[in-house]
Design a protein around this motif. Structure first.
Motif, PDB file in Angstrom:
ATOM      1  N   MET A   1      -4.391 -30.744  13.322  1.00 14.48           N
ATOM      2  CA  MET A   1      -4.954 -30.762  11.988  1.00 14.48           C
ATOM      3  C   MET A   1      -6.454 -30.868  12.097  1.00 14.48           C
ATOM      4  N   SER A   2      -7.107 -30.401  11.086  1.00 13.77           N
ATOM      5  CA  SER A   2      -8.541 -30.537  11.030  1.00 13.77           C
ATOM      6  C   SER A   2      -8.932 -31.038   9.652  1.00 13.77           C
ATOM      7  N   LEU A   3     -10.131 -31.520   9.562  1.00  9.05           N
ATOM      8  CA  LEU A   3     -10.658 -31.952   8.273  1.00  9.05           C
ATOM      9  C   LEU A   3     -10.656 -30.773   7.309  1.00  9.05           C
ATOM     10  N   ARG A   4     -10.904 -29.590   7.831  1.00  7.51           N
ATOM     11  CA  ARG A   4     -10.912 -28.369   7.023  1.00  7.51           C
ATOM     12  C   ARG A   4      -9.602 -28.241   6.237  1.00  7.51           C
ATOM     13  N   HIS A   5      -8.500 -28.394   6.923  1.00  6.38           N
ATOM     14  CA  HIS A   5      -7.207 -28.221   6.270  1.00  6.38           C
ATOM     15  C   HIS A   5      -6.887 -29.376   5.323  1.00  6.38           C
ATOM     16  N   ALA A   6      -7.337 -30.556   5.649  1.00  9.78           N
ATOM     17  CA  ALA A   6      -7.126 -31.689   4.750  1.00  9.78           C
ATOM     18  C   ALA A   6      -7.858 -31.461   3.429  1.00  9.78           C
ATOM     19  N   VAL A   7      -9.092 -30.990   3.506  1.00 13.08           N
ATOM     20  CA  VAL A   7      -9.873 -30.734   2.291  1.00 13.08           C
ATOM     21  C   VAL A   7      -9.239 -29.595   1.490  1.00 13.08           C
ATOM     22  N   SER A  38     -20.245 -38.269   5.164  1.00 16.26           N
ATOM     23  CA  SER A  38     -21.044 -37.179   5.736  1.00 16.26           C
ATOM     24  C   SER A  38     -20.147 -36.081   6.317  1.00 16.26           C
ATOM     25  N   GLN A  39     -19.044 -36.441   6.932  1.00 14.42           N
ATOM     26  CA  GLN A  39     -18.120 -35.432   7.450  1.00 14.42           C
ATOM     27  C   GLN A  39     -17.535 -34.602   6.316  1.00 14.42           C
ATOM     28  N   LEU A  40     -17.140 -35.274   5.251  1.00 17.75           N
ATOM     29  CA  LEU A  40     -16.518 -34.603   4.120  1.00 17.75           C
ATOM     30  C   LEU A  40     -17.487 -33.634   3.447  1.00 17.75           C
ATOM     31  N   TYR A  41     -18.700 -34.102   3.154  1.00 16.03           N
ATOM     32  CA  TYR A  41     -19.674 -33.228   2.498  1.00 16.03           C
ATOM     33  C   TYR A  41     -20.091 -32.086   3.420  1.00 16.03           C
ATOM     34  N   GLY A  42     -20.192 -32.356   4.711  1.00 18.92           N
ATOM     35  CA  GLY A  42     -20.498 -31.297   5.666  1.00 18.92           C
ATOM     36  C   GLY A  42     -19.414 -30.237   5.692  1.00 18.92           C
ATOM     37  N   GLU A  43     -18.165 -30.686   5.641  1.00 15.51           N
ATOM     38  CA  GLU A  43     -17.038 -29.742   5.654  1.00 15.51           C
ATOM     39  C   GLU A  43     -16.994 -28.933   4.372  1.00 15.51           C
ATOM     40  N   LEU A  44     -17.297 -29.543   3.240  1.00 14.85           N
ATOM     41  CA  LEU A  44     -17.342 -28.790   1.985  1.00 14.85           C
ATOM     42  C   LEU A  44     -18.368 -27.662   2.071  1.00 14.85           C
ATOM     43  N   GLY A  45     -19.513 -27.952   2.667  1.00 11.72           N
ATOM     44  CA  GLY A  45     -20.537 -26.924   2.846  1.00 11.72           C
ATOM     45  C   GLY A  45     -20.047 -25.782   3.724  1.00 11.72           C
ATOM     46  N   LYS A  46     -19.383 -26.119   4.815  1.00  6.30           N
ATOM     47  CA  LYS A  46     -18.849 -25.091   5.721  1.00  6.30           C
ATOM     48  C   LYS A  46     -17.772 -24.256   5.035  1.00  6.30           C
ATOM     49  N   LEU A  47     -16.914 -24.915   4.270  1.00  2.71           N
ATOM     50  CA  LEU A  47     -15.856 -24.206   3.557  1.00  2.71           C
ATOM     51  C   LEU A  47     -16.443 -23.251   2.512  1.00  2.71           C
ATOM     52  N   ALA A  48     -17.494 -23.691   1.834  1.00  2.00           N
ATOM     53  CA  ALA A  48     -18.140 -22.832   0.832  1.00  2.00           C
ATOM     54  C   ALA A  48     -18.783 -21.627   1.517  1.00  2.00           C
ATOM     55  N   GLU A  49     -19.460 -21.856   2.633  1.00  4.86           N
ATOM     56  CA  GLU A  49     -20.077 -20.752   3.388  1.00  4.86           C
ATOM     57  C   GLU A  49     -19.035 -19.751   3.852  1.00  4.86           C
ATOM     58  N   ALA A  50     -17.857 -20.237   4.228  1.00  4.85           N
ATOM     59  CA  ALA A  50     -16.791 -19.368   4.716  1.00  4.85           C
ATOM     60  C   ALA A  50     -16.015 -18.701   3.579  1.00  4.85           C
ATOM     61  N   GLY A  51     -16.328 -19.048   2.329  1.00  2.96           N
ATOM     62  CA  GLY A  51     -15.641 -18.455   1.192  1.00  2.96           C
ATOM     63  C   GLY A  51     -14.258 -19.030   0.938  1.00  2.96           C
ATOM     64  N   LEU A  52     -13.973 -20.206   1.521  1.00  7.91           N
ATOM     65  CA  LEU A  52     -12.658 -20.824   1.349  1.00  7.91           C
ATOM     66  C   LEU A  52     -12.606 -21.763   0.145  1.00  7.91           C
ATOM     67  N   VAL A  53     -13.781 -22.216  -0.313  1.00  8.33           N
ATOM     68  CA  VAL A  53     -13.892 -22.970  -1.552  1.00  8.33           C
ATOM     69  C   VAL A  53     -15.111 -22.438  -2.295  1.00  8.33           C
TER      70      VAL A  53
END
Length: 192
Positions: A1-7, A38-53
């Protein structure tokens, strides 16, 4: 699992801000997959960049609410149904137990008793979460309860094991001069 999938999983239940997600983590996933702010907000940014959110709403003081995209749902579903490779579970605690003969027997027993206490504390926290979820029928509560039950059952088994293991530690036998042959494989007593 990754934080990505949890979010992605949390957002699949509905849009949420980073603050909302952090609160959800605290009451649901922190016992399974903890995350810092910080991990959560960082992951949200990555997900937005990837077009997943995507940002679905913006509020006062720059508050952003995120929603999962179709690509994000596809990624989540692929991860959920994907075949996991067999993984070896690593346990720092069990590695320490394996070498407990290197400390005084009382220290070894104390270590194992402390493990039982730590599990008891974790079980108490899980029971508090369980009380919060009772009666709720939303997806996160229903499936969260299933995961919580796993944690409760596993914790009970771990606590019982640690208490049993502490009882297995005795004073070391008198040295007989026999040493283990490191080249000899461990064998099943039934084979002898």
């Amino acid at each position: 699992m990754s934080l990505r999938h949890a979010v992605l999983g949390l957002l699949s239940e509905g849009p949420a801000s980073g603050y909302d997600l952090l609160k959800l983590f605290d009451v649901s996933l922190s016992h399974v997959w903890p995350a810092t702010q910080s991990q959560l907000y960082g992951e949200l940014g990555k997900l937005a960049e990837a077009g997943l959110v995507s940002v679905s709403a913006e509020g006062p003081r720059g508050r952003k609410e995120y929603a999962v995209t179709e690509a994000g749902l596809a990624e989540l579903r692929h991860w959920i149904t994907g075949v996991e490779a067999t993984q070896v579970t690593r346990s720092d605690m069990l590695l320490r137990v394996f070498f407990l003969a290197q400390v005084d027997p009382e220290q070894a027993r104390a270590y194992l008793r402390r493990q039982a206490e730590l599990v008891a504390e974790r079980l108490e926290r899980l029971r508090g979460v369980q009380a919060l979820l009772q009666g709720d029928q939303d997806n996160l509560s229903v499936y969260g309860t299933i995961v919580l039950e796993y944690g409760l059952r596993l914790g009970a088994a771990q606590q019982e094991w640690a208490e049993w293991a502490a009882g297995q530690i005795h004073q070391p036998p008198a040295q007989t001069g026999l040493k283990a042959d490191p080249g000899r494989a461990l064998s099943d007593p039934a084979d002898q």
